[in-house]
Design an enzyme around this catalytic site. Structure first.
Site, PDB file in Angstrom:
ATOM      1  N   VAL A 105      10.831  50.709  21.879  1.00 46.46           N
ATOM      2  CA  VAL A 105      12.247  51.607  22.166  1.00 46.46           C
ATOM      3  C   VAL A 105      12.608  51.549  23.631  1.00 46.46           C
ATOM      4  O   VAL A 105      11.870  51.385  24.591  1.00 46.46           O
ATOM      5  CB  VAL A 105      11.890  53.147  21.942  1.00 46.46           C
ATOM      6  CG1 VAL A 105      13.140  54.018  22.183  1.00 46.46           C
ATOM      7  CG2 VAL A 105      11.293  53.548  20.599  1.00 46.46           C
ATOM      8  N   ASP A 160      19.402  49.738  13.689  1.00 45.55           N
ATOM      9  CA  ASP A 160      18.185  49.626  14.827  1.00 45.55           C
ATOM     10  C   ASP A 160      18.034  50.704  15.692  1.00 45.55           C
ATOM     11  O   ASP A 160      17.233  50.866  16.076  1.00 45.55           O
ATOM     12  CB  ASP A 160      18.675  48.341  15.653  1.00 45.55           C
ATOM     13  CG  ASP A 160      18.000  48.063  17.006  1.00 45.55           C
ATOM     14  OD1 ASP A 160      16.994  47.538  16.841  1.00 45.55           O
ATOM     15  OD2 ASP A 160      18.477  48.648  18.154  1.00 45.55           O
ATOM     16  N   GLY A 180       7.667  34.307  20.008  1.00 43.32           N
ATOM     17  CA  GLY A 180       9.351  34.148  20.232  1.00 43.32           C
ATOM     18  C   GLY A 180       9.617  34.709  21.604  1.00 43.32           C
ATOM     19  O   GLY A 180       8.661  34.383  22.911  1.00 43.32           O
ATOM     20  N   THR A 181      10.850  34.943  21.737  1.00 39.53           N
ATOM     21  CA  THR A 181      11.165  35.486  23.240  1.00 39.53           C
ATOM     22  C   THR A 181      10.152  36.282  23.797  1.00 39.53           C
ATOM     23  O   THR A 181       9.870  36.239  25.091  1.00 39.53           O
ATOM     24  CB  THR A 181      12.476  36.140  23.100  1.00 39.53           C
ATOM     25  OG1 THR A 181      13.462  35.325  22.471  1.00 39.53           O
ATOM     26  CG2 THR A 181      12.956  36.707  24.464  1.00 39.53           C
ATOM     27  N   LYS A 239      10.046  48.290  16.350  1.00 38.76           N
ATOM     28  CA  LYS A 239      10.427  49.561  15.798  1.00 38.76           C
ATOM     29  C   LYS A 239      10.524  49.710  14.422  1.00 38.76           C
ATOM     30  O   LYS A 239      10.453  50.965  13.961  1.00 38.76           O
ATOM     31  CB  LYS A 239      11.741  49.748  16.431  1.00 38.76           C
ATOM     32  CG  LYS A 239      13.046  48.840  16.358  1.00 38.76           C
ATOM     33  CD  LYS A 239      12.966  47.693  17.354  1.00 38.76           C
ATOM     34  CE  LYS A 239      14.170  46.871  17.158  1.00 38.76           C
ATOM     35  NZ  LYS A 239      14.252  45.765  18.168  1.00 38.76           N
ATOM     36  N   LYS A 296      14.942  53.313  16.325  1.00 31.28           N
ATOM     37  CA  LYS A 296      14.210  54.068  17.595  1.00 31.28           C
ATOM     38  C   LYS A 296      14.153  55.250  17.736  1.00 31.28           C
ATOM     39  O   LYS A 296      13.397  56.007  18.380  1.00 31.28           O
ATOM     40  CB  LYS A 296      14.865  53.302  18.673  1.00 31.28           C
ATOM     41  CG  LYS A 296      14.872  51.821  19.014  1.00 31.28           C
ATOM     42  CD  LYS A 296      15.964  51.068  19.700  1.00 31.28           C
ATOM     43  CE  LYS A 296      15.865  49.396  19.585  1.00 31.28           C
ATOM     44  NZ  LYS A 296      16.855  48.873  20.510  1.00 31.28           N
ATOM     45  N   GLU A 320      23.129  39.001  16.869  1.00 26.76           N
ATOM     46  CA  GLU A 320      22.427  38.111  15.744  1.00 26.76           C
ATOM     47  C   GLU A 320      23.691  37.624  15.000  1.00 26.76           C
ATOM     48  O   GLU A 320      24.679  37.803  15.003  1.00 26.76           O
ATOM     49  CB  GLU A 320      21.687  39.161  15.053  1.00 26.76           C
ATOM     50  CG  GLU A 320      20.216  39.293  15.732  1.00 26.76           C
ATOM     51  CD  GLU A 320      19.288  38.421  16.160  1.00 26.76           C
ATOM     52  OE1 GLU A 320      19.300  37.198  15.915  1.00 26.76           O
ATOM     53  OE2 GLU A 320      18.524  38.565  17.155  1.00 26.76           O
ATOM     54  N   GLY A 326      13.312  48.721  25.431  1.00 22.22           N
ATOM     55  CA  GLY A 326      12.832  47.546  26.227  1.00 22.22           C
ATOM     56  C   GLY A 326      12.029  47.909  27.459  1.00 22.22           C
ATOM     57  O   GLY A 326      10.963  48.497  27.088  1.00 22.22           O
ATOM     58  N   ALA A 353       6.347  34.719  24.381  1.00 22.20           N
ATOM     59  CA  ALA A 353       6.634  34.071  25.625  1.00 22.20           C
ATOM     60  C   ALA A 353       6.688  34.749  26.940  1.00 22.20           C
ATOM     61  O   ALA A 353       6.143  34.212  27.931  1.00 22.20           O
ATOM     62  CB  ALA A 353       7.769  32.949  25.431  1.00 22.20           C
TER      63      ALA A 353
END
Length: 430
Positions: A134, A203, A13-14, A107, A207, A192, A136, A17
């Protein structure tokens, strides 16, 4: 130069890739810095036909990611699938059982199974890297585990979800309410289609559970995190916060006291001059407070292909160099059993907004409810005078326990003149 590091990627995915793009763009630089070339030898994803912007013609393709994780020609498995259980968990467990290093951006998996996976990695004498899980692109894991390794951490906290930070920033800048800004965030790809994990605080809680284990040397304990989201924050609350000298942020906060750790995720009012109050948009920020170093703030992009893939590659570089450490800084067998503590005894000041019928005696009744719970008012705001009509009333309190404020608000909500449930936001001193 030693033999190449053979990489298998589960999930394209993102982030997957993005990782391929970094390896392709900076292959020579990585080899120079690590003394080994990075070779992606195998991948697994659901769609073989999708154009990911990189050449995969020479790479072996696995339809089953678990088979990739067991392949003898792979040294490190990148788990970039996501999810706390199912295929992602099976991939990581299979890779570790087969003596392979693992790098993950997952995470949720670590929040629910981190202690177990750390033990498995150490038993297999391999590395479990999770810098990308955690915040990015912010190197917060490396910072806590290595850069601040000479400190006892007193507190760790931060803006851990860029979607919520974007929504709160846009609400303040535009005066619009939550639902409208959420739709905009979804249209821009910041949220999302089902935003629950983000806006309900889950989320950020994932983290925070990871940061807590790393900061305080305890087992990962997601179930002990107290979680509140931002759905109930209104444009009116944000406007009052500005007037009072605050900004509203969704923060994850972990602090140890007398051997127990309180982990909490909830909206906070923080003074405008506080550095973290000025972290805007989709950016994340993490603050660690060490006994010798003092307060350290790290800020940057918390999601996206480039930042998250950058963190994945950083973990692979440690593996390539042979520089690996216990998953949570100390051996998993030495992690302290989790000893969570309840929010009930937590002490803070509070912002309370009421919608009441404008009539004599209402404020006196509210003040009496607070007095009976030994809560002292710091300030009160009431705008306008409309006898018999609804008006907002804002109160800020001095420090009190969650138990006392909850009891007072329960009494206030039951009053005939109070027209909707009171809105409460904790005021944090950071």
């Amino acid at each position: 130069m030693t033999k190449p590091l053979r990489i298998g990627i589960a999930g394209l995915g993102t982030v997957g890739a993005g990782t391929l793009s970094i390896i392709e763009a900076h292959g020579k630089l990585l080899a120079a810095r690590c003394g080994r070339e990075f070779h992606v030898t195998a991948v697994s994803a659901r769609d073989r036909t999708r154009d990911r912007g990189v050449d995969l013609s020479a790479v072996r393709w696995f339809d089953n990611a678990v088979e990739l994780a067991a392949d003898s020609e792979i040294d490190v498995v990148l788990e970039l699938i996501g999810g706390s259980d199912g295929i992602a968990k099976e991939v990581v467990e299979t890779a570790l059982a087969n003596g392979k290093h693992v790098v993950t951006a997952n995470k949720a998996l670590l929040a629910h199974h981190g202690t177990q996976l750390a033990r498995a990695a150490e038993d297999a004498r391999v590395y479990l890297g999770y810098e990308a899980a955690v915040a990015g692109g912010i190197p917060v894991i490396k910072s806590l585990r290595e850069g601040l390794g000479g400190n006892a951490i007193d507190r760790v906290y931060g803006i851990l979800n860029g979607t919520c930070n974007y929504i709160l920033t846009a609400m303040r800048e535009s005066g619009r309410d939550f639902s409208e800004v959420l739709e905009e965030a979804q249209a821009l790809g910041y949220a999302e289609a089902d935003p629950s994990f983000d806006v309900d605080g889950v989320d950020a809680a994932h983290k925070l559970a990871i940061l807590t284990a790393l900061a305080f040397g305890c087992e990962v304990d997601f179930d002990s995190v107290s979680v509140e989201g931002i759905r109930e924050i209104s444009a009116l609350d944000i406007a009052y916060a500005e007037e009072l000298g605050y900004r509203i942020k969704l923060l994850g906060i972990a602090q140890q006291s007398e051997g127990a750790v309180l982990q909490r995720v909830h909206p906070c009012m923080v003074a405008k001059e506080t550095p973290i109050a000025n972290v805007e948009g989709v950016f994340n920020a993490v603050v660690a407070e060490g006994d010798f170093v003092g307060r350290i703030l790290s800020e940057g992009a918390g999601a996206g292909a480039g930042p998250t893939a950058s963190a994945v590659v950083a973990d692979m570089m440690d593996i390539a160099r042979g520089s690996t450490l216990p998953t949570f800084a100390i051996p998993a067998a030495q992690l302290a059993p989790s000893k969570g503590t309840s929010m009930a005894a937590h002490v803070s000041s509070h912002y309370v907004r009421l919608m009441v019928t404008d009539r004599p005696g209402v404020i006196a009744d509210v003040a009496a409810a607070l007095r009976d719970e030994e809560i002292s008012m710091e300030a009160m705001l009431q705008r306008g005078h409309a006898p018999g009509e609804p008006v907002p009333v804002v109160i800020t309190t001095h420090a009190t326990t969650q138990q006392h404020i909850a009891s007072a608000l329960q009494r206030i909500e039951a009053m005939e003149a109070v027209l909707e449930p009171p809105r409460m936001i904790r005021i944090e001193s950071l």
